[in-house]
Design a protein around this motif. Structure first.
Motif, PDB file in Angstrom:
ATOM      1  N   LEU A  30       0.811  -1.221   0.000  1.00 19.44           N
ATOM      2  CA  LEU A  30       0.000   0.000   0.000  1.00 19.44           C
ATOM      3  C   LEU A  30       0.841   1.266   0.000  1.00 19.44           C
ATOM      4  CD1 LEU A  30      -2.993   0.895   0.123  1.00 19.44           C
ATOM      5  CD2 LEU A  30      -2.748   1.020   2.610  1.00 19.44           C
ATOM      6  N   SER A 129      -7.279  -1.126  -4.951  1.00 17.94           N
ATOM      7  CA  SER A 129      -6.729  -1.399  -3.624  1.00 17.94           C
ATOM      8  C   SER A 129      -5.519  -0.540  -3.282  1.00 17.94           C
ATOM      9  CB  SER A 129      -6.346  -2.885  -3.504  1.00 17.94           C
ATOM     10  OG  SER A 129      -7.488  -3.708  -3.645  1.00 17.94           O
ATOM     11  N   SER A 130      -5.059   0.279  -4.229  1.00 14.80           N
ATOM     12  CA  SER A 130      -3.914   1.147  -3.973  1.00 14.80           C
ATOM     13  C   SER A 130      -4.349   2.364  -3.174  1.00 14.80           C
ATOM     14  CB  SER A 130      -3.281   1.591  -5.296  1.00 14.80           C
ATOM     15  OG  SER A 130      -4.175   2.427  -6.016  1.00 14.80           O
ATOM     16  N   GLN A 131      -3.369   3.126  -2.679  1.00 15.78           N
ATOM     17  CA  GLN A 131      -3.699   4.355  -1.950  1.00 15.78           C
ATOM     18  C   GLN A 131      -4.552   5.280  -2.796  1.00 15.78           C
ATOM     19  OE1 GLN A 131      -0.615   6.271   0.642  1.00 15.78           O
ATOM     20  NE2 GLN A 131       0.776   4.993  -0.538  1.00 15.78           N
TER      21      GLN A 131
END
Length: 225
Positions: A30, A129-131
């Motif tokens: 992340l 799902s990434s920042q």
């Protein structure tokens, strides 16, 4: 002219990819990885998916412990899941109909965009799902709250900028030669230590928040670094 020369220089630094498949995005990545996608039409007519994989902790100059192969590049371009280009940052990747420009700051991404041959710019979509993807989903679900947070981040950075400028002017005017000709300037803003620390932390958080939305101004956002 300068922009064209810079783009040409960055394109010249792009190296061929090694054909490795695009790795799945994992939760523990992340804070160390960003992944963006772009769908473009291929010459055959069907759509191809391009992915830009940015690894913040990667160093293209690092050698593997087992062989002399070059380590993972900080940025790589994938076409339909296969690596076709890799480069150091900042970079410009060639794609059909234009280029993808990628650049980072001390707080994350500052540029991730597709620039078409006609000059138009288009945003790439982040991995959910990434920042950046989580921030985008928050904006979609709570648009008003997102706007307030964005505005607050900008105000904080402007305050940090003003305080930093006043402090900088005061420091410069303390130089004997400058003070002799222009006098000494004393900043009207005097903050206790705890307030200075709080302002620095708030500035960093604000810069990170803007990086997650790919908002960057060379003067305002850089003052927090």
């Amino acid at each position: 002219m300068v922009k064209k020369l810079k783009r040409r220089w960055q394109l010249g630094r792009v190296r061929p990819g090694d054909g490795r498949p695009l790795a799945e995005y994992r939760l523990w990545q992340l804070f160390s990885r960003s992944l963006f996608f772009l769908d473009l039409p291929a010459p055959s007519g069907h759509s191809q998916t391009y992915a830009v994989d940015v690894r913040y902790l990667a160093d293209a100059k690092t050698k593997s412990q087992h062989n002399n192969a070059v380590g993972r590049s900080p940025a790589a371009l994938y076409r339909d899941g296969v690596q076709v280009h890799r480069a150091n940052l900042p970079t410009t990747f060639p794609v059909p109909g234009g280029v993808i420009e990628v650049a980072t700051s001390a707080f994350g991404l500052k540029r991730m965009r597709y620039v078409a041959e006609d000059g138009s710019e288009h945003a790439l979509r982040p991995h959910r799902s990434s920042q950046e993807g989580l921030r985008a989903r928050f904006e979609q679900k709570f648009p008003r709250t997102s706007t307030v947070i964005g505005a607050l981040a900008l105000v904080i950075l402007l305050v940090v900028f003003v305080v930093a400028v006043l402090k900088g002017v005061e420091t410069v005017t303390r130089i004997p030669v400058v003070a002799e000709h222009l006098g000494t300037f004393v900043s009207p803003i005097r903050l206790p230590t705890w307030a200075n620390v709080t302002m620095v932390v708030a500035g960093i958080l604000s810069a990170v928040e803007r990086a997650l939305r790919l908002r960057y101004h060379w003067l305002i956002d850089s003052v927090a670094s």
